[in-house]
Design an enzyme around this catalytic site. Structure first.
Site, short mmCIF file in Angstrom:
data_model
loop_
_atom_site.label_atom_id
_atom_site.label_comp_id
_atom_site.label_asym_id
_atom_site.label_seq_id
_atom_site.Cartn_x
_atom_site.Cartn_y
_atom_site.Cartn_z
N SER A 174 0.83 -1.19 0.00
CA SER A 174 0.00 0.00 0.00
C SER A 174 0.88 1.25 0.00
O SER A 174 1.65 1.47 -0.93
CB SER A 174 -0.96 -0.05 1.19
N ASP B 109 -10.52 -2.97 -4.69
CA ASP B 109 -9.53 -2.02 -4.20
C ASP B 109 -9.52 -0.80 -5.12
O ASP B 109 -9.38 -0.95 -6.34
CB ASP B 109 -8.15 -2.70 -4.21
N HIS C 224 -8.21 -4.90 -0.55
CA HIS C 224 -7.03 -4.28 0.03
C HIS C 224 -6.84 -4.75 1.47
O HIS C 224 -7.81 -4.85 2.23
CB HIS C 224 -7.20 -2.76 -0.01
#
Length: 322
Positions: free
Chosen positions: A163, A259, A289
């Site tokens: 991320s 996501d 995610h």
């Protein structure tokens, strides 16, 4: 796979359904709806509850580097020259810590047989941009220059980030490859990375509710991390928009379907390939995610950690482009 999800219109994998249903049953509030202090605590609890258990290793040591912390996970029973994994946690530059990704780092060390160094970079809003990337640069330098402190004889590094941590790893890979005398970075692993903070890709319009991380969450993270006057298309903010140099290290880019970041991750994998990098791209339909910080509950997450470890074990500088 189940029927298309009510919110995203895409399937949810069977092994991911329980975690998602538990989130929605508890109120389904995404991260950005909480105050910063509370969301950090929530993230800590969620990672502890859903993450991988802590593999036993030969040694785990914490160090202070400039204004941040680093943790060295060493699975080896004897010292000697070694590649090292440099790991950057996720959390939107706002949350996340050494503890949130402790199980993941331990598992990577156990599976690769290599030391893993986790970077606890400073967080926004207390420490806005460029604190996180400055700490990441300092961590890479410390890895190669502070052997007398951390005790590692580092031959090469593999940059791994998820991320926001994927953004930091991608930026370091670009900057290092552009240097006249680059450090020996053997590979990069980018796990559903945030690589375009202009937030212009179509998947932002698709993932807007029903998940812990939605489009508005990314905007909230960015607003807390980035001062108003900063150009969000700058290369150390949006590496997907950077002019990519030659000699980029081989990359393993992973995206998940539910996501808002999926399109930019896919686009960045293609951009790396166009720049001449060796790229492995893997897209996981049915998952959201945070898959790897839920790998203790979601079987596919644990399998992906094994695949990442295999990629790292097989990464050596002689496989990088000339």
């Amino acid at each position: 796979m189940t029927q298309p999800d009510l919110f995203s219109g895409r399937p949810v994998a069977a092994d991911a359904a329980e975690v998602l249903e538990k989130f929605r049953a508890s109120g389904g509030r995404p991260f950005h709806t909480y105050p910063v202090r509370e969301v950090r605590e929530l993230y800590e609890r969620g990672c502890a509850s859903n993450g991988l258990s802590g593999d036993a290793l030969s040694s785990v040591s914490d160090f202070t580097v400039d204004d941040f912390q680093a943790r060295v996970y060493d699975p080896r029973v004897s010292s000697g020259p070694t590649p090292v994994v440099l790991f950057f946690h996720g959390g939107g530059w706002v949350m996340g810590s050494l503890s949130t990704h402790d199980g993941l780092c331990r598992r990577l060390a156990a599976l690769t047989g290599l030391p893993v160094v986790a970077v606890d970079y400073r967080l926004a809003p207390e420490h806005p941009y460029p604190a996180a990337i400055e700490d990441s640069r300092a961590a890479l330098d410390w890895l190669f220059t502070a052997g007398g402190v951390h005790g590692l004889d580092v031959t090469e590094a593999v940059l791994v980030g998820d991320s926001a941590g994927g953004q930091l790893a991608a930026v370091l890979a670009i900057e290092n490859a552009g240097m006249a005398d680059p450090l020996p970075v053997a590979a990069q692993v980018l796990i559903y990375p945030m690589v375009d903070l202009t937030m212009s890709s179509p998947s932002y319009a698709r993932v807007t509710e029903g998940f812990p991380l939605v489009a508005e969450t990314i905007a909230w993270f960015a607003d807390l991390y980035l001062p108003e006057a900063v150009d969000r298309a700058a290369p150390d903010i949006s590496p997907a928009l950077a002019s990519l140099p030659a000699r980029l290290p081989p990359a393993f880019v992973i995206t998940v379907d539910n996501d808002p970041l999926v399109d930019e991750g896919a686009g960045y994998a293609a951009a790396l390939a166009r720049a001449g990098a060796e790229v492995r791209y893997q897209h996981l339909p049915g998952y959201a995610h945070g898959l790897l910080t839920s790998a203790g509950r979601i079987r596919r997450g644990a399998q992906m950690v094994e695949e990442i470890a295999a990629f790292i074990r097989n990464s050596r500088l002689e496989s990088a482009p000339a």
